[in-house]
Write a protein that holds these residues in place. Structure first.
Motif, PDB file in Angstrom:
ATOM      1  N   GLU B 184       0.835  -1.204   0.000  1.00  9.19           N
ATOM      2  CA  GLU B 184       0.000   0.000   0.000  1.00  9.19           C
ATOM      3  C   GLU B 184       0.869   1.253   0.000  1.00  9.19           C
ATOM      4  N   ILE B 185       0.822   1.977  -1.102  1.00 14.60           N
ATOM      5  CA  ILE B 185       1.607   3.199  -1.231  1.00 14.60           C
ATOM      6  C   ILE B 185       0.701   4.392  -0.971  1.00 14.60           C
ATOM      7  N   LYS B 186       1.106   5.212  -0.004  1.00 13.99           N
ATOM      8  CA  LYS B 186       0.227   6.257   0.525  1.00 13.99           C
ATOM      9  C   LYS B 186       0.298   7.551  -0.271  1.00 13.99           C
ATOM     10  N   LYS B 187       1.332   7.680  -1.107  1.00 14.46           N
ATOM     11  CA  LYS B 187       1.550   8.958  -1.789  1.00 14.46           C
ATOM     12  C   LYS B 187       2.232   8.650  -3.108  1.00 14.46           C
TER      13      LYS B 187
END
Lengths: 285, 285
Positions: B184-187
């Motif tokens: 999960e990449i937040k940005k």
């Protein structure tokens, strides 16, 4: 060619004691030097502790009390002249202060016989920074060990342009004979090979964290799964120790590194979370 | 929340075919689209080859002819409208050309129902570069797979600031349900997590080689021993392929990268040594 039979290690801190014990464990006659009786007393307990580790972790060759017996190969002294009088190789593992190391090599140049090879274990200085103080630049080079020598068993060997190739080869052979994989470095390079690879990876991980791209757990998981490595970058930070990571980041001129230094200080160091050594860092142990 | 049951993959090249097969293997109804019958014929043989790999490498769940049976979950078509008519998720895996991808998403925005989530598998473009062409930026994001999906089984999920969080979560869940570890990449971040870590390591290794500090074998050995990783950076170069490494280096503005591009071309690519795929790269296989 030059053959190394006797080793003297100057400084019996965390790494110095490992260098001395590892060579003693592999049958070399080793002299360990430190500044006074108190330091030597501490060294004696470090050596005993290492013997226990080699036995408990079943390092090859440690069976049947041999880890304990290796202690017999270690001679301790606080007399520098006595320490180096018959040394084939002297490795310094004193604190990372340029003038301290220079002064030590200047004193050694008078005390040690002509045959003695001088080596530095410095992580942060180049051998070129020190060679003039040795009085024998042709018999001087760096041999760099990684912490927990019995696991990360490499020894990076790096000379200057003035190092005699037969001296380089003798130290490579010594590293192999003391149970380490010699890493032959052909040209002087700050960070040797290992830190030249590791630091950019750790910096990239720090940058992802500070930018808010992903958490340490996510970053580490990505690295482990995609490369098959046993540890991700933040697990490595915890092993290296967050104080060391802080010192490196804080001494940089790079904006990102300075921001990471502050992040480490505020969130970890000021709270006593220094990595595996204190039971907590990016992870809890 | 949004649930993904049907997947359409656009493009059946190396990675597109792996994405489609992996989901079919995990029970999803998958439609694979490519431009004409010839391309689809090639896709059919790629899928059969993948079934053989999953069985031979004993991927969990591939026993008892199940790798072969997964082929029944794959529907092939060269009609884009038919391909996306009932898709919960469409992943594009077409060549890395900005205008090609933009045109494709513009066509899709008319052809696909409102429920369909659009995703790009682009390695080099950001979802922000494409979102305006989708007509539904809230239902658009990136899901990035690594080659050899059955080994390097991660899926990096990365939205833009406009991506609906429930869409993000649905795609994360889909990745997990198709046997992958969701990252999960937040940005938004060029290179996602994996390439943001890997590229600096590979660049550092290339720099050590070009500076004459050490050989590929020595550099790789250092990395393996000191970090416990199964492969050093030059072994990774051989897996990634030297053509890909060359393309990335040659498109850089960095002097060191351009020098490495020339080095790769002169010493490897012009000699047909492209890495593991041709049996020779930095190493011989």
């Amino acid at each position: 060619m030059t053959e190394i039979r006797t080793l003297t290690v100057l400084g019996t801190g965390v790494l110095g004691s490992q260098i001395a014990y590892q060579a003693a464990f592999h049958g070399f006659a080793v002299t360990a030097y430190d500044i006074d009786d108190q330091a030597l007393e501490k060294a004696r307990s470090r050596f005993a502790h290492l013997a226990g580790i080699y036995q408990a972790q079943q390092v090859a060759g440690a069976e049947g009390g041999k880890a304990e017996a290796a202690l017999q190969n270690l001679h301790l002294t606080a007399d520098l002249g006595d320490a180096v009088a018959d040394a084939d190789l002297v490795i310094e593992a004193v604190p990372e202060l340029l003038e301290l190391k220079r002064d030590l090599f200047r004193r050694l140049s008078d005390l040690a016989p002509a045959k003695t090879i001088f080596a530095t274990n410095s992580s942060t200085l180049l051998p070129s920074d020190l060679k003039d103080s040795t009085g024998r630049p042709d018999r001087f080079l760096a041999i760099h060990y990684a912490n927990n020598i019995w696991v990360q068993n490499i020894a990076e060997v790096m000379g200057t342009s003035e190092t005699d190739p037969t001296v380089f080869d003798a130290v490579v052979e010594f590293a192999g004979n003391s149970g380490l994989e010699p890493i032959e470095i052909k040209k002087e390079k700050a960070g040797y090979v290992l830190n030249s690879l590791l630091v950019p990876l750790l910096n990239a991980a720090a940058s992802l964290l500070l930018q808010g791209v992903a958490s340490p757990e996510t970053i580490d998981k990505t690295w482990r799964i995609a490369t098959g490595a046993p540890s991700g970058p933040f697990q490595i930070y915890d092993v290296v120790g967050l104080t060391t990571a802080y010192n490196i980041a804080a001494s940089s001129t790079d904006v990102g590194s300075l921001a990471f230094a502050k992040y480490l200080k505020d969130n970890y160091i000021d709270k006593g979370k220094l990595g595996i050594s204190t039971g907590e860092g990016f992870y809890t142990y």
